[in-house]
Design a protein around this motif. Sequence first.
Motif, short mmCIF file in Angstrom:
data_model
loop_
_atom_site.label_atom_id
_atom_site.label_comp_id
_atom_site.label_asym_id
_atom_site.label_seq_id
_atom_site.Cartn_x
_atom_site.Cartn_y
_atom_site.Cartn_z
N ASP A 1 11.30 5.72 0.16
CA ASP A 1 10.20 5.21 -0.57
C ASP A 1 9.75 3.85 -0.75
O ASP A 1 8.40 3.81 -0.37
N VAL A 2 10.53 2.94 -0.77
CA VAL A 2 10.02 1.72 -0.46
C VAL A 2 9.51 1.32 0.94
O VAL A 2 8.75 0.46 1.09
N ASN A 3 10.05 1.81 2.14
CA ASN A 3 9.52 1.49 3.29
C ASN A 3 8.17 2.02 3.30
O ASN A 3 7.46 1.59 4.01
N VAL A 4 7.86 3.15 2.81
CA VAL A 4 6.58 3.63 3.03
C VAL A 4 5.43 2.74 2.06
O VAL A 4 4.29 2.57 2.62
N MET A 5 6.02 2.31 1.00
CA MET A 5 5.29 1.34 0.24
C MET A 5 4.83 0.11 0.69
O MET A 5 3.77 -0.46 1.11
N ALA A 6 5.83 -0.31 1.53
CA ALA A 6 5.85 -1.71 2.28
C ALA A 6 4.77 -1.44 3.34
O ALA A 6 3.98 -2.28 3.78
N LEU A 7 4.99 -0.18 4.28
CA LEU A 7 3.91 0.11 5.08
C LEU A 7 2.61 0.13 4.73
O LEU A 7 1.55 -0.29 5.53
N GLY A 8 2.41 0.82 3.68
CA GLY A 8 0.93 1.22 3.16
C GLY A 8 0.46 -0.23 2.68
O GLY A 8 -0.60 -0.33 3.00
N GLU A 9 1.25 -1.03 2.07
CA GLU A 9 0.70 -2.31 1.68
C GLU A 9 0.46 -3.33 2.87
O GLU A 9 -0.66 -3.97 2.64
N HIS A 10 1.25 -3.15 3.82
CA HIS A 10 1.03 -4.19 5.04
C HIS A 10 -0.20 -3.63 5.89
O HIS A 10 -0.91 -4.40 6.09
N ARG A 11 -0.43 -2.23 5.90
CA ARG A 11 -1.43 -1.90 6.60
C ARG A 11 -2.94 -2.00 5.96
O ARG A 11 -3.96 -2.39 6.63
N THR A 12 -2.90 -1.78 4.82
CA THR A 12 -4.29 -1.85 3.89
C THR A 12 -4.59 -3.11 3.39
O THR A 12 -5.87 -3.54 3.20
N VAL A 13 -3.66 -4.02 2.99
CA VAL A 13 -3.91 -5.25 2.29
C VAL A 13 -3.41 -6.51 3.15
O VAL A 13 -4.48 -7.47 3.24
N CYS A 14 -2.71 -6.75 3.86
CA CYS A 14 -2.17 -7.71 4.93
C CYS A 14 -1.83 -7.29 6.06
O CYS A 14 -0.70 -7.71 6.51
N PRO A 15 -2.60 -6.81 7.00
CA PRO A 15 -2.23 -6.50 8.20
C PRO A 15 -1.87 -7.52 9.26
O PRO A 15 -1.05 -7.32 10.24
N ASP A 16 -2.45 -8.74 8.96
CA ASP A 16 -2.02 -9.91 9.87
C ASP A 16 -0.78 -10.67 9.51
O ASP A 16 -0.35 -11.40 10.34
N GLU A 17 -0.15 -10.12 8.39
CA GLU A 17 1.20 -10.69 8.13
C GLU A 17 2.19 -10.27 8.77
O GLU A 17 2.26 -9.11 8.97
N GLN A 18 2.77 -11.05 9.34
CA GLN A 18 3.88 -10.86 10.52
C GLN A 18 5.49 -10.55 9.77
O GLN A 18 6.18 -9.79 10.15
N ASP A 19 5.75 -11.14 8.69
CA ASP A 19 6.98 -11.12 7.88
C ASP A 19 6.94 -11.19 6.52
O ASP A 19 6.45 -12.24 5.81
N LEU A 20 7.05 -10.16 6.01
CA LEU A 20 7.08 -9.72 4.54
C LEU A 20 8.26 -8.78 4.16
O LEU A 20 8.82 -8.09 4.69
N LEU A 21 8.44 -9.26 2.71
CA LEU A 21 9.23 -8.07 2.09
C LEU A 21 8.50 -7.59 0.98
O LEU A 21 7.58 -8.24 0.29
N PHE A 22 8.62 -6.23 0.66
CA PHE A 22 8.00 -5.53 -0.30
C PHE A 22 9.13 -5.22 -1.30
O PHE A 22 9.96 -4.26 -0.73
N VAL A 23 9.15 -5.39 -2.53
CA VAL A 23 10.05 -5.22 -3.48
C VAL A 23 9.54 -4.09 -4.56
O VAL A 23 8.63 -4.51 -5.21
N LYS A 24 10.09 -3.00 -4.64
CA LYS A 24 9.70 -2.08 -5.68
C LYS A 24 10.71 -2.14 -6.59
O LYS A 24 11.88 -2.43 -6.63
#
Length: 398
Positions: free
Chosen positions: A191-214
């Motif tokens: 679930d955290v992988n899909v949240m990271a993917l959703g945040e990356h694509r919709t909010v910060c698509p130009d960000e290359q290196d990030l961590l999404f922490v649930k």
Amino acid sequence: MEGLQKFPPRPTGAGEMFQLFRDGTPHTRASLVSETGQSRSTVAARIEALTAVGLLTPAGEASSTGGRPPSTFAFDPSNRIVLGVDLGATHARLAITDLAANPLASTQEPLAIADGPEPVLSWVAETGASLVAQAGRKVEELAGIGIGLPGPVDHADGRPVNPPIMPGWDGTDVPGILHRLLGAPVVVDNDVNVMALGEHRTVCPDEQDLLFVKVATGIGAGVVMDGELRRGAQGAAGDLGHVAVSGAAEIPCRCGNVGCLEAVAGGLAIAGALQESGARIRTTQDIVDLVRAGDVAAGQAVRQAGRDIGTVLAASVSLLNPSRIIIGGILAGAGEHLVAGIREVVYQRSLPLATQHLRIVTSRAGAQAGVVGAATLVTDRFLAPHSIDALITVKEDS
């Protein structure tokens, strides 16, 4: 991905050319000739093939530089639909989206993952079919189903692997079950992988290196490096919740170990500590409500949880050097208390070079991150060059 064609498609080149349309920008035949270096006849044939399978549609005329204005073509995301599913320990979110991951219908319901795979997946299929009808579409139009589960998942076959908070789910053929129930291809991830993917694509698509922490009942991270989701060798990358925390060696965790971050700073741990001090708390959302109401003890407990999470994230910052850490999950709704605790420790313990441009922020996609990310898992596969070539091959052979 359960239900996909098992033999390789004939390469048509149309699938590769279609990637130029994924961002929604219309193109003319002439612009495609210029961008691809292909002949006008080749480009025309590929546009015709993509239009025949419903992925491209005429989009009017471009400005003329003299003579008849050239026709433009654009991606038609309404051609098919996707079911995105985000399952947590105590909730379920589902959404029907188009092929651009734009939600068409959605719902959120309380659901206990501990009830087991049969009742949970049957409910997902029934509710998903109802949402399809609500969106005015048919189940046969599903390009696929994407689902995020709150535990480790073997990404190769979509089966949960010893998930601590999912009794009865270990080794369950989630893709096979949902494919039989709804007849569409299925892709499963943590679930955290899909949240990271959703945040990356919709909010910060130009960000290359990030961590999404649930941060919710459990704690986990999705890792995006070089613009791509990184799962590790067996799909276990980002399992922050079961990293040992210094000074917590005697605290048991649901995974069977002791001293895990989740056992110290997860929603259940915070609730337990507040209950001991007399607070009436049943759910993680109750903690958030107390913090928002100005309860001092709850605010202090959440901030300390942030500090504990920060000790693990400080090591992650030194190891991976992300430019952004995004905090999501239910406890992220507790205002700045959680994030302030995380920032306090990360900036203190990480090297200045690693934190020079690091931003630690709360999720902007919020509750939609999971379902959008789950849908994106499907669209990335459905719209991949080889998958489009397969669609065209089937169309031409029918």
